[in-house]
Design a protein around this motif. Structure first.
Motif, short mmCIF file in Angstrom:
data_model
loop_
_atom_site.label_atom_id
_atom_site.label_comp_id
_atom_site.label_asym_id
_atom_site.label_seq_id
_atom_site.Cartn_x
_atom_site.Cartn_y
_atom_site.Cartn_z
N TYR A 70 92.65 50.92 35.32
CA TYR A 70 92.15 51.87 34.33
C TYR A 70 90.66 52.20 34.49
N LYS A 71 89.82 51.18 34.52
CA LYS A 71 88.37 51.42 34.54
C LYS A 71 87.96 52.25 35.76
N GLU A 72 88.49 51.90 36.91
CA GLU A 72 88.17 52.63 38.14
C GLU A 72 88.63 54.09 38.05
N CYS A 73 89.82 54.31 37.50
CA CYS A 73 90.33 55.69 37.34
C CYS A 73 89.51 56.46 36.31
N TYR A 74 89.11 55.78 35.24
CA TYR A 74 88.27 56.43 34.23
C TYR A 74 86.99 56.94 34.88
N GLN A 75 86.34 56.09 35.62
CA GLN A 75 85.09 56.48 36.28
C GLN A 75 85.32 57.61 37.28
N PHE A 76 86.44 57.58 37.97
CA PHE A 76 86.76 58.61 38.95
C PHE A 76 86.86 59.99 38.28
N TYR A 77 87.66 60.09 37.23
CA TYR A 77 87.86 61.39 36.58
C TYR A 77 86.61 61.85 35.81
N LYS A 78 85.88 60.91 35.24
CA LYS A 78 84.69 61.27 34.47
C LYS A 78 83.49 61.52 35.37
N ASP A 79 83.20 60.60 36.27
CA ASP A 79 81.96 60.67 37.04
C ASP A 79 82.08 61.44 38.35
N ILE A 80 83.18 61.28 39.05
CA ILE A 80 83.31 61.94 40.35
C ILE A 80 83.84 63.36 40.21
N LEU A 81 84.92 63.54 39.43
CA LEU A 81 85.44 64.89 39.23
C LEU A 81 84.75 65.63 38.08
N SER A 82 83.96 64.90 37.29
CA SER A 82 83.13 65.47 36.21
C SER A 82 83.92 66.18 35.12
N PHE A 83 85.10 65.63 34.74
CA PHE A 83 85.83 66.18 33.61
C PHE A 83 85.27 65.59 32.32
N PRO A 84 85.01 66.42 31.31
CA PRO A 84 84.54 65.88 30.03
C PRO A 84 85.61 65.01 29.38
N CYS A 85 85.21 63.83 28.97
CA CYS A 85 86.13 62.93 28.27
C CYS A 85 86.12 63.30 26.79
N THR A 86 87.30 63.64 26.26
CA THR A 86 87.39 64.06 24.85
C THR A 86 87.88 62.94 23.95
N TRP A 87 88.39 61.86 24.54
CA TRP A 87 88.82 60.70 23.76
C TRP A 87 88.83 59.50 24.67
N GLY A 88 88.34 58.38 24.17
CA GLY A 88 88.37 57.12 24.90
C GLY A 88 87.09 56.86 25.68
N ASP A 89 87.05 55.69 26.30
CA ASP A 89 85.92 55.31 27.13
C ASP A 89 86.43 54.36 28.22
N GLU A 90 85.51 53.76 28.97
CA GLU A 90 85.95 52.96 30.11
C GLU A 90 86.62 51.64 29.72
N THR A 91 86.60 51.27 28.44
CA THR A 91 87.25 50.03 28.01
C THR A 91 88.44 50.26 27.07
N SER A 92 88.75 51.49 26.72
CA SER A 92 89.78 51.77 25.71
C SER A 92 91.21 51.72 26.24
N ASN A 93 91.40 51.66 27.55
CA ASN A 93 92.72 51.65 28.19
C ASN A 93 93.49 52.96 28.02
N TYR A 94 92.90 53.95 27.38
CA TYR A 94 93.44 55.30 27.30
C TYR A 94 92.26 56.25 27.21
N ALA A 95 92.32 57.32 27.97
CA ALA A 95 91.28 58.34 27.88
C ALA A 95 91.91 59.70 28.15
N GLN A 96 91.32 60.70 27.55
CA GLN A 96 91.79 62.07 27.71
C GLN A 96 90.64 62.93 28.21
#
Length: 127
Positions: A13-39
């Motif tokens: 989860y954490k690695e994928c969160y960082q990938f979609y947020k930081d590398i692909l630069s998609f705005p996260c509208t819900w969740g964070d790197e520890t929530s186990n769910y993000a949108q």
């Protein structure tokens, strides 16, 4: 019914969160790197990631540990204005499995890479 988002069940989860947020630069509208769910807002729809173990526990199915079981079962397609420019902006951050190339039979220019969970991602533009 209407499709609201695509959810990817991930083992890392954490690695994928960082990938979609930081590398692909998609705005996260819900969740964070520890929530186990993000949108993430991807434009016309949402892409979400969810800890696979938690999802399988919720639906009372056993957790499979084989890392390659999900390879090539799902592909996420992102339309871009310029495949080559997007490739150039990402090539130092992701390992592309195909270089930008024309698929005239499909009417698109494409390139492919995978997220940290192994999900196949395609970027394309109409030609």
């Amino acid at each position: 019914m209407k499709l609201t988002h695509t959810r990817i069940l991930v083992n890392n989860y954490k690695e994928c969160y960082q990938f979609y947020k930081d590398i692909l630069s998609f705005p996260c509208t819900w969740g964070d790197e520890t929530s186990n769910y993000a949108q993430f807002d991807t434009g016309n729809t949402y892409l979400s990631i969810f800890d696979k173990k938690q999802m399988l526990e919720d639906i009372q199915e056993p957790h499979q540990t084989k890392e390659t079981s999900s390879l090539n079962e799902v592909a996420i397609i992102f339309g871009v204005d310029d495949v080559d420019a997007t490739y150039d902006s990402l090539k130092s951050k992701v390992d592309f499995i195909s270089l930008p190339h024309d698929r005239e039979d499909w009417g698109i220019r494409v390139a492919h890479f995978r997220d940290p969970n192994g999900t196949l991602i395609e970027i394309n533009q109409r030609i």
